[in-house]
Design an enzyme around this catalytic site. Structure first.
Site, PDB file in Angstrom:
ATOM      1  N   ASN A   1       0.690  -1.399   0.187  1.00 21.53           N
ATOM      2  CA  ASN A   1       0.034   0.062  -0.106  1.00 21.53           C
ATOM      3  C   ASN A   1       0.716   1.211   0.147  1.00 21.53           C
ATOM      4  O   ASN A   1       0.766   2.610   0.570  1.00 21.53           O
ATOM      5  CB  ASN A   1      -1.101   0.245   1.476  1.00 21.53           C
ATOM      6  CG  ASN A   1      -2.399   1.027   1.048  1.00 21.53           C
ATOM      7  OD1 ASN A   1      -2.099   1.384   1.842  1.00 21.53           O
ATOM      8  ND2 ASN A   1      -2.630   1.695   0.322  1.00 21.53           N
TER       9      ASN A   1
ATOM     10  N   ARG B   1       1.503   0.773  -6.077  1.00 19.67           N
ATOM     11  CA  ARG B   1       1.007   0.413  -6.966  1.00 19.67           C
ATOM     12  C   ARG B   1      -0.500   1.011  -6.736  1.00 19.67           C
ATOM     13  O   ARG B   1      -1.458   1.495  -7.295  1.00 19.67           O
ATOM     14  CB  ARG B   1       0.462  -1.055  -6.904  1.00 19.67           C
ATOM     15  CG  ARG B   1       1.895  -1.291  -8.010  1.00 19.67           C
ATOM     16  CD  ARG B   1       2.041  -2.608  -8.005  1.00 19.67           C
ATOM     17  NE  ARG B   1       2.385  -2.994  -7.243  1.00 19.67           N
ATOM     18  CZ  ARG B   1       2.117  -4.611  -6.249  1.00 19.67           C
ATOM     19  NH1 ARG B   1       1.929  -5.863  -7.182  1.00 19.67           N
ATOM     20  NH2 ARG B   1       2.409  -5.512  -5.056  1.00 19.67           N
ATOM     21  N   SER B   2      -1.350   0.420  -4.859  1.00 15.12           N
ATOM     22  CA  SER B   2      -2.203   0.893  -4.604  1.00 15.12           C
ATOM     23  C   SER B   2      -2.618   2.117  -4.475  1.00 15.12           C
ATOM     24  O   SER B   2      -3.925   2.780  -4.595  1.00 15.12           O
ATOM     25  CB  SER B   2      -3.068  -0.159  -3.813  1.00 15.12           C
ATOM     26  OG  SER B   2      -2.090  -0.630  -2.309  1.00 15.12           O
TER      27      SER B   2
HETATM   28  P1  4NP Z   1       3.261  -2.369  -3.678  1.00 12.57           P
HETATM   29  O1  4NP Z   1       5.280  -2.074  -3.590  1.00 12.57           O
HETATM   30  O2  4NP Z   1       2.555  -3.618  -2.975  1.00 12.57           O
HETATM   31  O3  4NP Z   1       2.844  -1.621  -4.907  1.00 12.57           O
HETATM   32  O4  4NP Z   1       3.089  -0.976  -2.241  1.00 12.57           O
HETATM   33  C1  4NP Z   1       5.660  -2.269  -2.210  1.00 12.57           C
HETATM   34  C2  4NP Z   1       6.232  -1.757  -1.726  1.00 12.57           C
HETATM   35  C3  4NP Z   1       7.123  -2.644  -0.304  1.00 12.57           C
HETATM   36  C4  4NP Z   1       7.415  -3.542  -0.890  1.00 12.57           C
HETATM   37  C5  4NP Z   1       6.780  -4.556  -1.484  1.00 12.57           C
HETATM   38  C6  4NP Z   1       6.247  -4.123  -2.381  1.00 12.57           C
HETATM   39  N1  4NP Z   1       8.147  -4.246   0.631  1.00 12.57           N
HETATM   40  O5  4NP Z   1       8.481  -5.093   0.207  1.00 12.57           O
HETATM   41  O6  4NP Z   1       8.066  -3.412   1.766  1.00 12.57           O
END
Ligand code: 4NP
Length: 149
Positions: free
Chosen positions: A11, A14-15
């Protein structure tokens, strides 16, 4: 009032972008929110690269705060758009009944029906990943907004 929730893993990339894009295409009669399936970034603002690409296209998402998807979101929202298969599995795992499951959709199926294409996670890539994600989400949100209005 139709309520739409955008869901990814953290979160922060992308979202929140999907939330800002869809909100900008709908009237105030719609509620658009976002959440992550993971708890890593609760309370955090969006990734600066998402904030930057949103700004490039005239959207301000800098005020958003990360939160984790919760079971009550199935009651609050009419439509739950996920970015990839892993988000889909994580959300569906929390579903209580077929009606809950029926609300969960892969967002790119709005552009390529039934293909289950994924919005790639841009977190570990370069800035071009965020531009790419923006373009994918913008196209999907155009189709979502057209159907809803
Ligand atoms: P999101 O991207 O799912 O599009 O917000 C990510 C943000 C952080 C992490 C993984 C995906 N992380 O592993 O911290």
């Amino acid at each position: 009032m139709t309520k739409i929730l955008m869901v990814c893993l953290g979160n922060i990339c992308r979202s929140p972008l999907a939330e800002g894009i869809l909100k900008s295409k709908l009237s105030n009669e719609f509620v658009v929110d976002s959440a992550g399936t993971a708890s890593y970034h609760i309370g955090s603002p969006p990734d600066i690269r998402s904030v930057a690409v949103a700004k490039k296209y005239g959207l301000d998402i800098s005020h958003l705060k990360g939160r984790q998807f919760e079971v009550s979101d199935f009651d609050t929202f009419d439509l739950i758009y996920v970015m990839n298969e892993s988000n889909f599995q994580n959300v569906v795992k929390l579903a209580r009944n077929p009606e809950d499951i029926g609300k969960v959709k892969m967002i790119l199926n709005e552009v390529h029906p039934n293909k289950n294409y994924e919005v790639p996670d841009p977190y570990y890539g370069g800035d071009n990943g965020f531009e790419n994600v923006y373009q994918m989400l913008d196209e999907a949100c155009n189709n979502i907004a057209e159907q809803l209005q």
